[in-house]
Motif scaffolding. Structure first.
Motif, PDB file in Angstrom:
ATOM      1  N   MET A 359       0.624  -1.282   0.104  1.00 21.39           N
ATOM      2  CA  MET A 359      -0.134  -0.148  -0.038  1.00 21.39           C
ATOM      3  C   MET A 359       0.708   1.282   0.058  1.00 21.39           C
ATOM      4  SD  MET A 359      -3.294  -1.051   2.301  1.00 21.39           S
ATOM      5  CE  MET A 359      -2.553  -1.202   3.946  1.00 21.39           C
ATOM      6  N   SER A 360       1.987   1.316   0.559  1.00 24.16           N
ATOM      7  CA  SER A 360       3.018   2.196   0.651  1.00 24.16           C
ATOM      8  C   SER A 360       3.486   2.614  -0.612  1.00 24.16           C
ATOM      9  CB  SER A 360       4.282   1.851   1.585  1.00 24.16           C
ATOM     10  OG  SER A 360       4.932   3.280   1.665  1.00 24.16           O
ATOM     11  N   ILE A 361       3.660   1.416  -1.281  1.00 22.86           N
ATOM     12  CA  ILE A 361       4.384   2.000  -2.717  1.00 22.86           C
ATOM     13  C   ILE A 361       3.362   2.394  -3.705  1.00 22.86           C
ATOM     14  CG2 ILE A 361       4.330  -0.464  -3.608  1.00 22.86           C
ATOM     15  CD1 ILE A 361       7.020   0.182  -5.126  1.00 22.86           C
ATOM     16  N   VAL A 362       2.047   2.054  -3.649  1.00 17.37           N
ATOM     17  CA  VAL A 362       1.035   2.287  -4.419  1.00 17.37           C
ATOM     18  C   VAL A 362       0.636   3.553  -4.109  1.00 17.37           C
ATOM     19  CG1 VAL A 362      -1.749   1.819  -5.094  1.00 17.37           C
ATOM     20  CG2 VAL A 362       0.111  -0.069  -4.749  1.00 17.37           C
ATOM     21  N   GLN A 363       0.617   3.983  -2.861  1.00 14.27           N
ATOM     22  CA  GLN A 363       0.591   5.621  -2.420  1.00 14.27           C
ATOM     23  C   GLN A 363       1.387   6.398  -3.160  1.00 14.27           C
ATOM     24  OE1 GLN A 363       1.141   6.169   1.702  1.00 14.27           O
ATOM     25  NE2 GLN A 363       1.475   8.003   1.563  1.00 14.27           N
ATOM     26  N   VAL A 364       2.733   5.901  -3.151  1.00 15.65           N
ATOM     27  CA  VAL A 364       3.702   7.022  -3.894  1.00 15.65           C
ATOM     28  C   VAL A 364       3.340   6.961  -5.318  1.00 15.65           C
ATOM     29  CG1 VAL A 364       6.212   7.218  -4.387  1.00 15.65           C
ATOM     30  CG2 VAL A 364       5.558   6.298  -2.272  1.00 15.65           C
ATOM     31  N   LEU A 365       2.984   5.683  -6.046  1.00 16.07           N
ATOM     32  CA  LEU A 365       2.801   5.611  -7.492  1.00 16.07           C
ATOM     33  C   LEU A 365       1.708   6.564  -7.896  1.00 16.07           C
ATOM     34  CD1 LEU A 365       3.455   1.952  -8.081  1.00 16.07           C
ATOM     35  CD2 LEU A 365       4.931   3.750  -8.835  1.00 16.07           C
ATOM     36  N   THR A 366       0.528   6.686  -6.931  1.00 18.05           N
ATOM     37  CA  THR A 366      -0.497   7.325  -7.325  1.00 18.05           C
ATOM     38  C   THR A 366      -0.543   8.989  -6.865  1.00 18.05           C
ATOM     39  OG1 THR A 366      -1.618   6.425  -5.334  1.00 18.05           O
ATOM     40  CG2 THR A 366      -2.053   5.268  -7.222  1.00 18.05           C
ATOM     41  N   LEU A 367       0.319   9.209  -6.193  1.00 19.93           N
ATOM     42  CA  LEU A 367       0.659  10.715  -5.691  1.00 19.93           C
ATOM     43  C   LEU A 367       0.415  11.565  -6.980  1.00 19.93           C
ATOM     44  CD1 LEU A 367       0.908  12.679  -3.177  1.00 19.93           C
ATOM     45  CD2 LEU A 367       3.520  12.371  -3.857  1.00 19.93           C
ATOM     46  N   ARG A 368      -0.485  12.608  -6.850  1.00 16.20           N
ATOM     47  CA  ARG A 368      -0.650  13.471  -7.895  1.00 16.20           C
ATOM     48  C   ARG A 368      -0.861  12.905  -9.477  1.00 16.20           C
ATOM     49  NH1 ARG A 368       3.573  15.355  -5.011  1.00 16.20           N
ATOM     50  NH2 ARG A 368       5.078  14.857  -6.607  1.00 16.20           N
ATOM     51  N   SER A 369      -1.251  11.664  -9.500  1.00 12.89           N
ATOM     52  CA  SER A 369      -1.278  10.878 -10.735  1.00 12.89           C
ATOM     53  C   SER A 369      -3.008  10.211 -10.960  1.00 12.89           C
ATOM     54  CB  SER A 369      -0.265   9.791 -10.865  1.00 12.89           C
ATOM     55  OG  SER A 369      -0.323   9.187 -12.176  1.00 12.89           O
ATOM     56  N   PRO A 370      -3.888  10.991 -11.355  1.00 11.82           N
ATOM     57  CA  PRO A 370      -5.106  10.402 -11.647  1.00 11.82           C
ATOM     58  C   PRO A 370      -5.252   9.336 -12.500  1.00 11.82           C
ATOM     59  CG  PRO A 370      -4.955  12.776 -12.577  1.00 11.82           C
ATOM     60  CD  PRO A 370      -3.809  12.688 -11.682  1.00 11.82           C
ATOM     61  N   GLU A 371      -4.285   9.271 -13.559  1.00 10.85           N
ATOM     62  CA  GLU A 371      -4.296   8.008 -14.346  1.00 10.85           C
ATOM     63  C   GLU A 371      -3.836   6.919 -13.823  1.00 10.85           C
ATOM     64  OE1 GLU A 371      -1.914   6.865 -18.404  1.00 10.85           O
ATOM     65  OE2 GLU A 371      -1.659   8.922 -17.936  1.00 10.85           O
ATOM     66  N   HIS A 372      -2.947   7.153 -12.870  1.00 11.91           N
ATOM     67  CA  HIS A 372      -2.518   6.086 -12.177  1.00 11.91           C
ATOM     68  C   HIS A 372      -3.259   5.389 -11.239  1.00 11.91           C
ATOM     69  CE1 HIS A 372       2.288   7.048 -12.936  1.00 11.91           C
ATOM     70  NE2 HIS A 372       1.427   6.789 -13.982  1.00 11.91           N
ATOM     71  N   ALA A 373      -4.080   6.363 -10.439  1.00 10.07           N
ATOM     72  CA  ALA A 373      -5.066   6.045  -9.546  1.00 10.07           C
ATOM     73  C   ALA A 373      -6.252   5.303 -10.154  1.00 10.07           C
ATOM     74  CB  ALA A 373      -5.524   7.473  -8.723  1.00 10.07           C
ATOM     75  N   ALA A 374      -6.876   5.567 -11.439  1.00  9.71           N
ATOM     76  CA  ALA A 374      -7.650   5.135 -12.098  1.00  9.71           C
ATOM     77  C   ALA A 374      -7.457   3.714 -12.239  1.00  9.71           C
ATOM     78  CB  ALA A 374      -8.040   5.949 -13.383  1.00  9.71           C
ATOM     79  N   ARG A 375      -5.929   3.379 -12.691  1.00 15.38           N
ATOM     80  CA  ARG A 375      -5.496   2.132 -13.164  1.00 15.38           C
ATOM     81  C   ARG A 375      -5.650   1.157 -11.892  1.00 15.38           C
ATOM     82  NH1 ARG A 375      -0.383   0.975 -16.877  1.00 15.38           N
ATOM     83  NH2 ARG A 375      -0.610  -1.214 -16.989  1.00 15.38           N
ATOM     84  N   ALA A 376      -4.982   2.018 -10.991  1.00 14.19           N
ATOM     85  CA  ALA A 376      -4.925   1.202  -9.648  1.00 14.19           C
ATOM     86  C   ALA A 376      -6.369   0.518  -8.947  1.00 14.19           C
ATOM     87  CB  ALA A 376      -4.348   2.059  -8.252  1.00 14.19           C
ATOM     88  N   VAL A 377      -7.247   1.457  -9.029  1.00 16.24           N
ATOM     89  CA  VAL A 377      -8.637   0.996  -8.601  1.00 16.24           C
ATOM     90  C   VAL A 377      -9.260   0.175  -9.714  1.00 16.24           C
ATOM     91  CG1 VAL A 377     -11.111   1.965  -8.240  1.00 16.24           C
ATOM     92  CG2 VAL A 377      -9.052   3.230  -7.432  1.00 16.24           C
TER      93      VAL A 377
END
Length: 457
Positions: A359-377
């Motif tokens: 969860m910590s690394i996903v938190q970093v990968l999605t920081l200020r990145s809506p595209e990455h957040a959409a993909r993660a969900v």
């Protein structure tokens, strides 16, 4: 600051309690300990004995070994050498692991100085003696007091001279770099001394020799040298040291070691060393350009298959640091990092400590990145957060990491808010906020970023 007291002063106080105040021996000893403790005296390494009592006067095992070491002749052959080796092994056993009090006794009574002198007088050809002496010395150095004794005895120069003369002798290198690590811990001046003696260049030379791949202590030495852990110093110099390690090529050699030669038992230490070097965007990018991310993702896959949580956590922690670079974030995701982390979490579904790192690394990968957040969900990280919060309600750190990850998944993605709220995330966050004080801020922020008006309730 603790008040220093000598063994002689302690013995005198116990003696005075008996002779002047008429206390019995046990009472006199207890009173001296209580009184000195209340006064803030440092009793670490003090042998708590009743002077004159036959049983109490039996020599402390650490003192006996030290006395014999100090009294030993300069001979280094036959029975003399065997006896020295036996004494060093005994001292190491007494002071290693949980033997902190024994180590304190030895350090207080000249053990650090005696072992430095012994190592300095031994030639590199006396390989067994040097290796044993260095290991024993490392076990004695536990606090600032012992690191100062090391510094005042010219320990840094003596150890560096030994290491330079033993570049092909892995047991001496292992013992020597163990001393570098323990002596540098919590002491900025000792770190400075080693850097002045060009320990970074020596480390690079040692690591370039693949025959030294089993010298795990070299990774520990890098990590400690580059950790700002001396609270007496206002502005640590270690950030500059990290950049110097990177500039001369240590980071690159560490990546090669991770790819080709590091034993599984040493891999967590190597990851920690590389993490200590990765202090800015440029260094993080260079590690990626040299194949660091590829290697770590492969190690994560293997750790999952082998159920090795120590390696899994170490690699995730290092990747979290490297993902601070936006270029590296894209690289990790392009190499199916999201899929690999989710698979790792599934393989360690009963271990919250590994899921926390995911969860910590996903938190970093999605920081200020809506595209990455959409993909993660879309891949299931929202569900992972919810299931984890349901499964480990008593783990404050797990609940906090879940809240932090949820924030980044939803703060710039309104569509993700709807998905997670429909899955019941609000109730879980409010429960974590109510139960765990350490989660309060993260939970409040998560509720706010989910768009809830009463996030402070």
């Amino acid at each position: 600051m603790a008040i220093a007291i000598s063994q002689e002063a302690f013995d005198d106080m116990v003696r005075e309690n008996m002779e002047d105040l008429g206390m019995d021996p046990d009472e006199a000893l207890a009173d001296a300990v209580d009184a000195l403790t209340l006064q803030g005296a440092n009793l670490s390494g003090i042998i708590r004995r009743v002077p004159g009592d036959a049983a109490a006067e039996e020599v402390n095992p650490v003192m006996r070994v030290l006395d014999e070491l100090k009294a030993s002749s300069s001979g280094r052959s036959g029975e003399d050498l065997d006896r020295l080796l036996s004494l060093l092994d005994e001292l190491l056993e007494l002071c290693s692991g949980e033997g902190a009090e024994n180590a304190a006794v030895a350090a207080r009574n000249g053990g650090v100085e005696a072992l430095i002198a012994l190592c300095a007088s031994a030639g590199v050809t006396q390989q067994r003696l040097l290796a044993s002496g260095l290991k024993a010395l490392s076990s004695l150095i536990r606090d600032v007091g012992s690191t100062e004794k090391f510094r005042q005895s010219q320990g840094s120069k003596i150890v560096m001279d030994i290491l330079k003369g033993a570049l092909e002798k892995s047991d001496i290198l292992d013992g020597g770099f163990s001393v570098v690590a323990t002596a540098s811990a919590g002491n900025e001046v000792v770190k400075d001394a080693f850097m002045d003696l060009k320990v970074d260049e020596l480390i690079l030379e040692v690591m370039r020799n693949k025959s030294n791949s089993k010298v795990q202590s070299v990774y520990d030495a890098i990590r400690v040298l580059l950790t700002p852990d001396d609270n007496r110093v206002v502005a640590s110099q270690v950030y500059g040291y990290s950049r110097k390690f990177a500039e001369i090529g240590v980071a690159e050699v560490l990546v090669i070691a991770l790819r080709e030669q590091v034993a599984p038992s040493s891999l967590p230490s190597a990851c920690a060393a590389l993490k200590a070097i990765a202090v800015n965007e440029e260094i993080c990018r260079s590690i990626s350009e040299n194949g660091g991310i590829d290697v770590l993702l492969k190690c994560i896959d293997e750790a999952g298959v082998q159920k090795n949580k120590v390696i899994a956590k170490s690699c995730c922690s290092l990747l979290s640091k490297l993902a601070g670079s936006d270029a590296n974030k894209a690289n990790i995701i392009q190499q199916d990092g999201f899929d690999k982390f989710l698979k790792l979490a599934s393989r360690f579904s009963e271990d919250p400590s590994v899921i926390q790192e995911v969860m910590s690394i996903v938190q970093v990968l999605t920081l200020r990145s809506p595209e990455h957040a959409a993909r993660a969900v879309a891949l299931g990280y929202g569900t992972l957060a919810i299931h984890t919060m349901q499964k480990f309600p008593s783990s404050a750190l797990t609940q906090k990491q879940a809240c932090l990850m949820i924030r980044n998944l939803v703060v710039r993605n309104p569509e993700n808010r709807t998905i997670l709220l429909n899955e019941g995330v609000e109730k879980l966050i409010r429960k974590a906020k109510a139960i765990h004080g350490s989660c309060k801020a993260a939970a409040t922020d998560a509720l706010r970023d989910l768009g809830l008006d009463n996030y402070n309730a």
